[in-house]
Design an enzyme around this catalytic site. Structure first.
Site, mmCIF file in Angstrom:
data_model
loop_
_atom_site.group_PDB
_atom_site.id
_atom_site.type_symbol
_atom_site.label_atom_id
_atom_site.label_comp_id
_atom_site.label_asym_id
_atom_site.label_seq_id
_atom_site.Cartn_x
_atom_site.Cartn_y
_atom_site.Cartn_z
ATOM 1 C CB SER A 143 149.740 -10.918 -12.232
ATOM 2 O OG SER A 143 150.982 -10.892 -12.921
ATOM 3 C CE1 TYR A 160 147.170 -10.361 -16.815
ATOM 4 C CE2 TYR A 160 149.392 -9.799 -16.102
ATOM 5 C CZ TYR A 160 148.332 -10.678 -16.111
ATOM 6 O OH TYR A 160 148.422 -11.875 -15.420
HETATM 7 P P1 NAP Z 1 145.056 -19.289 -19.888
HETATM 8 O O1 NAP Z 1 145.875 -20.542 -19.933
HETATM 9 O O2 NAP Z 1 145.072 -18.354 -21.056
HETATM 10 O O3 NAP Z 1 143.559 -19.669 -19.525
HETATM 11 C C1 NAP Z 1 142.622 -18.635 -19.408
HETATM 12 C C2 NAP Z 1 141.326 -19.191 -18.882
HETATM 13 O O4 NAP Z 1 140.434 -18.092 -18.672
HETATM 14 C C3 NAP Z 1 140.632 -20.132 -19.852
HETATM 15 O O5 NAP Z 1 139.956 -21.107 -19.116
HETATM 16 C C4 NAP Z 1 139.650 -19.211 -20.574
HETATM 17 O O6 NAP Z 1 138.492 -19.857 -21.077
HETATM 18 C C5 NAP Z 1 139.258 -18.292 -19.440
HETATM 19 N N1 NAP Z 1 138.741 -16.983 -19.872
HETATM 20 C C6 NAP Z 1 139.343 -16.041 -20.630
HETATM 21 N N2 NAP Z 1 138.530 -14.979 -20.799
HETATM 22 C C7 NAP Z 1 137.388 -15.266 -20.122
HETATM 23 C C8 NAP Z 1 136.167 -14.581 -19.937
HETATM 24 N N3 NAP Z 1 135.930 -13.381 -20.474
HETATM 25 N N4 NAP Z 1 135.200 -15.202 -19.189
HETATM 26 C C9 NAP Z 1 135.417 -16.420 -18.650
HETATM 27 N N5 NAP Z 1 136.547 -17.113 -18.803
HETATM 28 C C10 NAP Z 1 137.522 -16.544 -19.528
HETATM 29 O O7 NAP Z 1 145.492 -18.386 -18.618
HETATM 30 P P2 NAP Z 1 146.380 -18.718 -17.322
HETATM 31 O O8 NAP Z 1 147.792 -18.440 -17.648
HETATM 32 O O9 NAP Z 1 145.975 -20.011 -16.727
HETATM 33 O O10 NAP Z 1 145.917 -17.504 -16.386
HETATM 34 C C11 NAP Z 1 144.941 -17.669 -15.366
HETATM 35 C C12 NAP Z 1 145.031 -16.453 -14.455
HETATM 36 O O11 NAP Z 1 146.356 -16.364 -13.909
HETATM 37 C C13 NAP Z 1 144.782 -15.119 -15.159
HETATM 38 O O12 NAP Z 1 144.039 -14.266 -14.316
HETATM 39 C C14 NAP Z 1 146.184 -14.567 -15.359
HETATM 40 O O13 NAP Z 1 146.192 -13.163 -15.439
HETATM 41 C C15 NAP Z 1 146.866 -15.068 -14.113
HETATM 42 N N6 NAP Z 1 148.319 -15.131 -14.217
HETATM 43 C C16 NAP Z 1 148.920 -15.933 -15.136
HETATM 44 C C17 NAP Z 1 150.301 -15.952 -15.227
HETATM 45 C C18 NAP Z 1 151.035 -16.801 -16.231
HETATM 46 O O14 NAP Z 1 152.255 -16.610 -16.407
HETATM 47 N N7 NAP Z 1 150.384 -17.737 -16.890
HETATM 48 C C19 NAP Z 1 151.072 -15.149 -14.364
HETATM 49 C C20 NAP Z 1 150.425 -14.335 -13.436
HETATM 50 C C21 NAP Z 1 149.056 -14.344 -13.372
HETATM 51 P P3 NAP Z 1 138.479 -20.599 -22.550
HETATM 52 O O15 NAP Z 1 139.243 -21.890 -22.351
HETATM 53 O O16 NAP Z 1 137.034 -20.827 -22.824
HETATM 54 O O17 NAP Z 1 139.153 -19.673 -23.490
#
Ligand code: NAP
Length: 249
Positions: A143, A160
């Protein structure tokens, strides 16, 4: 040889977009989810509808037994993986360090750091040439919050930011450690992306609020990050690299 990609947290957001794109690149895709089976099944169905191969597999990446079972299931159903995307991650409610409980910090580190370590371990044992594998790729989803330019999570979630800092270090170190195993290890560092993670962290308006500070004038879409992940999964002479995908922040 069949290309098989496991995407942790593949049921929603960035992971889901990556699963859909990976199928278009010819991968059989293991769609990991934690609790939202319906969302994972929908991604599998969409891939199958387009003639691809996919499997939904439940596991909490923070749980070692779950991770071991997940990889064994993928071995049986799709064959050993050739690419791992360490994408699953969580945020928590906005909090200053002065108010953080040990439980909160430990949970953050378990999901965002221990999980990727465990998944990398299982992937190396399958992909590494010294284990009889063909080589492969690991893409870690870090991130912008991992480093100073992204603010480190100051004011809302330094736990985080620190977990993603650990992912950056994992990426650098592991790239060197497993290069001779013909495994490439790279990371994407997304800025603010329009997914449900913000609502789950108590900041549903974050994408809207962040927009004005992003030079390209918009927040990222999951597909923007998936594109970068797929590039790193395929780029045959790139390892230990970081791709900042943040609209120019
Ligand atoms: P999201 O929409 O909240 O989706 C999270 C995903 O992770 C879901 O598929 C969820 O499964 C799964 N998950 C959560 N906890 C888990 C666990 N303990 N074991 C296995 N799966 C788990 O998140 P996102 O925004 O796509 O983020 C994905 C990645 O990108 C993360 O690492 C986040 O830190 C990073 N990121 C995101 C952003 C942003 O702005 N969105 C920015 C920088 C980095 P369920 O569907 O079963 O809940």
């Amino acid at each position: 040889m069949d290309k098989v990609m496991l995407v942790t947290g593949g049921s929603r957001g960035i992971g889901a977009a990556t699963c859909l794109m990976a199928a278009k690149y010819g991968y059989a895709v293991a769609v990991n989810y934690h609790s939202n089976q319906e969302a994972a099944d929908a991604i599998v169905k969409a891939i199958e509808k387009d003639g691809g191969k996919a499997l939904a597999v439940q596991a909490d990446v923070a749980n070692e037994q779950d991770v071991v079972r997940m990889f064994a299931t993928v071995d049986d159903e799709l064959g050993p993986i050739t690419a791992l995307v360490n994408n699953a991650g969580i945020v928590d409610q906005p909090s200053k360090v002065a108010d953080m409980s040990a439980e909160r910090v430990a949970r953050m580190m378990s999901v965002n750091v221990v999980g990727p370590f465990l998944c990398a371990r299982e992937a190396i044992r399958r992909m590494g040439t010294s284990y009889g594998g063909p080589g492969g790729a690991i893409v870690n989803v870090s991130s912008a919050a991992s480093h100073a330019a992204g603010g480190g999570g100051a004011g809302t979630y330094i736990d985080y930011g620190a977990s993603k800092g650990a992912i950056d270090t994992l990426t650098e170190g592991l790239a060197k450690e497993v290069a001779s195993d013909q495994i490439r290890v790279n990371a994407v560092r997304p800025g603010v992306v329009d997914t449900e993670i913000h609502a789950s962290g108590g900041q549903p308006d974050k994408p809207e609020q962040a927009k004005s500070a992003i030079p390209l004038g918009r927040v990222g879409q999951p597909e923007d990050i998936a594109e970068a992940i797929m590039y790193l999964a395929e780029a045959k002479f790139t390892t230990g690299a970081f791709l900042d995908v943040d609209g120019g922040v």
